[in-house]
Every structure is written in structure tokens, then in C-alpha cells.
Design an enzyme around this catalytic site. Structure first.
Site, PDB file in Angstrom:
ATOM      1  N   LYS A 119      -0.157   2.289   1.849  1.00  0.00           N
ATOM      2  CA  LYS A 119      -0.426   3.210   2.952  1.00  0.00           C
ATOM      3  C   LYS A 119       0.853   3.930   3.366  1.00  0.00           C
ATOM      4  O   LYS A 119       0.893   5.171   3.458  1.00  0.00           O
ATOM      5  CB  LYS A 119      -1.016   2.465   4.154  1.00  0.00           C
ATOM      6  CG  LYS A 119      -1.411   3.384   5.299  1.00  0.00           C
ATOM      7  CD  LYS A 119      -1.784   2.621   6.549  1.00  0.00           C
ATOM      8  CE  LYS A 119      -0.540   2.315   7.368  1.00  0.00           C
ATOM      9  NZ  LYS A 119      -0.838   1.828   8.723  1.00  0.00           N
ATOM     10  N   ASP A 137      -5.617   4.291   6.809  1.00  0.00           N
ATOM     11  CA  ASP A 137      -5.273   3.504   7.993  1.00  0.00           C
ATOM     12  C   ASP A 137      -6.566   3.064   8.679  1.00  0.00           C
ATOM     13  O   ASP A 137      -7.662   3.258   8.147  1.00  0.00           O
ATOM     14  CB  ASP A 137      -4.356   4.291   8.925  1.00  0.00           C
ATOM     15  CG  ASP A 137      -5.070   5.435   9.647  1.00  0.00           C
ATOM     16  OD1 ASP A 137      -6.257   5.709   9.338  1.00  0.00           O
ATOM     17  OD2 ASP A 137      -4.448   6.050  10.526  1.00  0.00           O
TER      18      ASP A 137
END
Length: 248
Positions: A119, A137
């Protein structure tokens, strides 16, 4: 589903033409550090903390040589400050020792750095290097499941499935648009369905407030007339900047 998903993305692009990363940064190192700090806190709190942090430690070499207790005290407002300090000093040392003090522009290199997963790496690649990436996310994951684009829970599987729906050149901006929508309108517990510009395309319409006037009161950030999360937003941001730490 693919046609509907792509149309939703096109309509979100019209709603949020100014969508952007909501972390303040001036270079790849600052974005990397800010993204690591953003775990388990808000981008606003990170943005309020990083001016003092980068004033004290502007380069990886500076941060690698930090006195841990001083670094911890500066980043304390972001929470989990001891673990984050270890990650920041570790990744800074790795940048200094292995990459000549520069943030690498490859996923394989970034994920080797302490505290950096896919991420974080995709955030840095997409926004500091222009390399397309999907950032899964909390907001992105819950919205793409709410919209039935995927049923996956694992972030890497979500990333892979969504990547198969959209062309690569859309990945970074798609991530921003979905996150913007999740923060402003399509909230976790009470989405503002009655104020949602893509309600007609949404399979989950009705999970939240459908009355337009009541829904309007649920809108956040610039959509609700409030400050955004960045102290230094891009020039095309239609809302007002966030206040610095201690100012509100």
C-alpha cells in the site's frame, strides 16, 4: 459489473477532478515518511506533524542519525510513535546505505524497506514517480466491496481484481477518487446516499441516509464546507486548507 464500475469511475472523475493524495509532501522521501506515519491515524494529523519533523530531519541521512527519543516526541501525535520511529530510522538507514540517500522508484525495492508494504509503495510510486498503482486502504477496500466490484478481503487480492477492471493508466487516480468519495460521502457507518452523485449506479443505495437534506448534513471536508486534510493543498483544491497543529 465492469461496465457499471467504469461508469462509476468516470462519474467520480467529474465530481472530484481535483482528487489528490491528502498527505503534504515536497519530494519522494517526505511522501514515504508521511505514508508510514499515516497508519492508524488521519492524514490531517500527519500533515500537522510533518512540518516539525522535516524541519528537524530533512533527509534520510538526518533521520537515520536521529536520537530516537527526540524523533518519538515529534511524531507522538500520530500514535504508535515508538514503532513508527523504528520504521522511519530503519528505512532512512536503508535509503542511506543501499540507495545513495534516494527513494527507489521500483515496487520490489520499496517493499524491502522497514515499515513499507504494498500500500505504501503504491502511494509513493503513483504520486512521486508517476508509476500507476492501486492503493488499497481502508476506504478503498470497503467501497469496492460495497459497490460489488469485488468480494475479496485481502488487500493484495482486492488490488489484483480491481486492476483487472480498469486500464493501468487509471489506477492511481481511481484510488484517489474512491478514497475521496469514502471520506466525504460514502462513509462507513452512515453513508450520505441522498447526497451521492453516483447513487443511481450504486447497488448499496439505501444503506445510508436517503433524505437529501439530512444527507447533506453528513458531508465532510470541502463537500460539507469544512477544511480539508492538507495544510498545503494543490492549487485546484476547491476547499480551504487544514489548520496547523494546535490551531484547531
Amino acid at each position: 459489473m465492469v461496465r457499471r464500475a467504469r461508469r462509476m469511475n468516470r462519474e467520480l472523475a467529474e465530481v472530484y477532478p481535483y482528487a489528490h493524495p491528502e498527505l503534504d509532501f515536497r519530494n519522494p522521501f517526505e511522501l514515504l515518511v508521511a505514508t508510514v506515519l499515516s497508519a492508524q491515524t488521519t492524514d490531517l494529523r500527519v500533515n500537522q506533524t510533518t512540518p516539525a519533523l522535516f524541519a528537524a530531519y530533512p533527509t534520510p541521512e538526518d533521520m537515520a542519525a536521529a536520537v530516537p527519543e527526540r524523533l518519538e516526541e515529534i511524531i507522538r501525535p500520530t500514535g504508535f510513535f515508538r514503532a513508527k520511529a523504528r520504521s522511519l530510522m530503519g528505512l532512512s538507514a536503508a535509503l542511506r546505505d543501499d540507495f545513495g540517500g534516494e527513494v527507489p522508484g521500483r515496487l520490489a525495492d520499496l517493499v524491502k524497506l522497514p515499515g513499507v508494504g504494498r500500500k505504501t509503495a503504491n502511494v509513493v510510486l503513483g504520486n512521486a514517480f508517476g508509476v500507476p498503482g492501486i492503493t488499497v486502504d481502508t476506504h478503498f477496500g470497503r467501497l469496492v466491496r460495497r459497490w460489488k466490484w469485488t468480494e475479496q478481503e485481502d488487500p493484495e487480492k482486492v488490488e489484483a481484481e480491481i486492476a483487472g477492471i480498469f486500464p493501468k493508466n487509471e489506477w492511481t487516480m481511481l484510488s484517489h477518487r474512491v478514497v475521496f468519495h469514502g471520506r466525504r460521502i460514502c462513509h462507513s457507518r452512515k453513508p450520505a446516499c441522498g447526497a451521492c452523485p453516483i447513487a443511481s449506479l450504486c447497488p448499496a443505495y439505501g444503506e445510508g441516509e436517503t433524505d437529501p437534506e439530512k444527507a447533506k448534513k453528513l458531508l465532510k471536508y470541502e463537500m460539507g464546507g469544512y477544511p480539508g486534510q492538507r495544510l498545503s493543498p494543490p492549487p485546484d483544491y476547491p476547499g480551504s486548507p487544514a489548520p496547523p497543529l494546535g490551531a484547531g
